[in-house]
Write an enzyme that holds these catalytic residues in place. Structure first.
Site, short mmCIF file in Angstrom:
data_model
loop_
_atom_site.label_atom_id
_atom_site.label_comp_id
_atom_site.label_asym_id
_atom_site.label_seq_id
_atom_site.Cartn_x
_atom_site.Cartn_y
_atom_site.Cartn_z
CE LYS A 84 -3.91 2.02 2.48
NZ LYS A 84 -4.62 1.96 3.89
CB SER A 159 -7.91 4.05 2.81
OG SER A 159 -7.17 3.42 3.88
CB SER A 183 -7.90 1.33 5.78
OG SER A 183 -8.88 2.26 5.87
#
Length: 512
Positions: A84, A159, A183
């Protein structure tokens, strides 16, 4: 199905076995996944940066090791992984999906990246996210949306939608995410992947770009529970550079997952969270949850209902605490030291304050600005006690609720998300409806306890549903055993893994 298709659909654990048996090379694994990335990215758009040369170099370095050196490495050595873009990587652009950091190449690695490199796990690239991890749909990236591999017209969650989508689409066997209010787990639920938030402090946050420091936690994304366990053992453990890091070894999560594969849950006491089911949960989501609970009972678990009475205030407390910490953490992006710098027009005084204002106006997106304003307001002199102070008191009550619950049961369960994946634009006009998607995941972050989402089947709309396990603080292994057991039972019911029902046109024709 081509050889490349077969290879990328293996579990990470199986890839590791094949590497140790010399049935494949790490370079073959990396090239197979890079082929899928090339084919899938026009549709899925999970990545912001693909580090093909870096991954190939790292794979070749692993393949060149002696058998003796390889034997000393973790089971996932040589298996590639996606990261990420909230986690800094030396020499690879890291943006947190924000214009304000566009072009920034970190001079150091996050602790988790150091540990992946020490384990010789090649880095495939950086995945997309909501800007500074602020969102539940990956619609708030400054660069592009990521599409859900199950339905390209729907969001992958957020997210960390990029990491979840990359794993779901077979672009990577594993990924790292960050979880501040769900997330990792909420995208896991929406994409049919396994997402884990370890105990707060169980995995170092050094090098994770801060959103809300008392809530953020790095964790694994995978397609199986065992894969997440093996990855958590690679990245977990104490780190002196992180003041919140727990000074203890990694919990024995892989052993717990393997024990769960036997399917025997006799003696385990499971608590159904009364406040996180029923009204407000999509019927198909509730149905898959109820079916999964029945399977836990069939495997010998005792199931009782447990009340956490202060959970009704969790969402409100979170959306005061989190923006307050966002406001503080994002103050460092001022155009002075690194990242974007926008000078005022010539007719505006050329002061530092004006430069900061123009830089932040251009560099931050709407959702980030909204949360900075909320947080600044909550921390202001006239409202600090009324808002931020009160929210922290509620947080303490929620922590006490969890402690009392774990005196009665071993593990808690709930649906991960109240709905399946929604369509793009469906919730962007109403931030509150977006925030409500985190209602089941936020409590674990407020309490600092570990939590995991695994696929629980498909809803009536043909989209994945997530089932959440929550364990006591610093007892992550407690959730891995029932999660692995339920995963196995569900696969027996489906006659295979959940992704067998997903259409993957980007895999067609590879290596043919």
């Amino acid at each position: 199905m081509s050889d490349a298709n077969s290879l990328v659909q293996l579990s990470a654990a199986r890839m590791g076995e094949m590497l140790r048996a010399k049935e494949i090379s790490s370079r073959e694994l990396v090239d197979a996944h890079l082929d899928v990335i090339e084919s899938a990215e026009p549709s899925v758009q999970a990545f912001l940066k693909i580090s093909a040369d870096v991954a190939r170099e790292q794979a070749d370095a692993f393949d060149a090791l002696s058998d003796e050196d390889k034997a000393a490495l973790p089971e996932l050595a040589g298996v590639p992984i996606a990261i990420k873009d909230m986690i800094v990587t030396k020499g690879i652009e890291t943006t947190a999906a924000s214009r304000i950091l566009e072009g920034w190449v970190p001079p150091y690695d996050a602790t988790v990246i150091e540990r992946l490199k020490a384990a010789h796990m090649p880095l495939l690239g950086k995945t997309n996210l909501d800007e500074f991890a602020q969102g539940s749909s990956t619609e708030h990236s400054a660069f592009h949306n990521t599409n859900n591999p199950w339905d390209l017209d729907r969001v992958p969650g957020g997210s960390g939608g990029g990491s979840a989508a990359a794993v779901a689409a077979f672009e990577a066997p594993l990924a790292l995410g960050t979880d501040t209010g769900g997330s990792i787990r909420q995208p896991g639920a929406l994409t049919g992947t396994v997402g884990v938030k370890p105990t707060y402090g169980g995995v170092s946050r050094y090098g994770a770009i801060a959103m809300a420091s008392s809530l953020d936690q790095i964790g694994p994304v995978s397609r199986t529970v065992l894969d997440s366990a093996l990855l958590q053992e690679v990245i977990g453990g104490n780190d002196r550079r992180d003041s919140t890091s727990i000074p203890e070894p990694v919990r024995p999560v892989a052993a717990a997952a393997r024990e769960g594969l036997k399917g025997d849950l006799k003696g385990l006491k499971v608590g159904l969270i009364k406040e996180l089911q029923g009204e407000g949960f999509q019927p198909g989501v509730q149905a898959r949850f109820d079916e999964s609970v029945a399977l836990l009972k069939e495997m010998g678990a005792e199931v009782v209902e447990v009340s956490l009475p202060h959970l009704e205030y969790a969402l409100g407390a979170y959306y005061i605490i989190m923006p307050s910490e966002v406001s503080s953490n994002l103050a460092r992006y001022d155009g002075m030291r690194y990242g974007l710098r926008v000078m005022p027009p010539e007719d505006v005084p050329q002061t530092a304050a004006n430069m900061m204002a123009y830089t932040r106006e251009a560099g931050f997106g709407e959702e980030v600005k909204r949360r900075i304003i909320l947080g600044t307001y909550a921390l202001s002199a006239g409202y600090y006690d009324a808002w931020y102070g009160s929210a922290q008191k509620v947080r303490t009550l929620i922590i006490e609720d969890f402690k009392r619950a774990f005196e009665q049961v071993d593990v808690l369960v709930s649906p991960t998300s109240p709905t399946t994946a929604f369509r793009f634009g469906e919730k962007t006009e109403d931030p509150m409806s977006m925030y409500l998607n985190d209602i089941a995941t936020i409590p674990a972050n407020l309490a600092g306890v570990p939590a995991m989402s695994i696929p629980a089947g498909l809803s009536d709309d043909g989209l994945p549903v997530g089932f959440q396990f929550i364990a006591p603080q610093q007892r992550d292994e407690v959730m891995y055993k029932p999660a692995a057991a339920l995963e196995t039972a569900l696969e027996q019911r489906w006659q295979g893994p959940i992704w067998q029902d997903m259409k993957t046109p980007w895999l067609d024709g590879l290596n043919k």
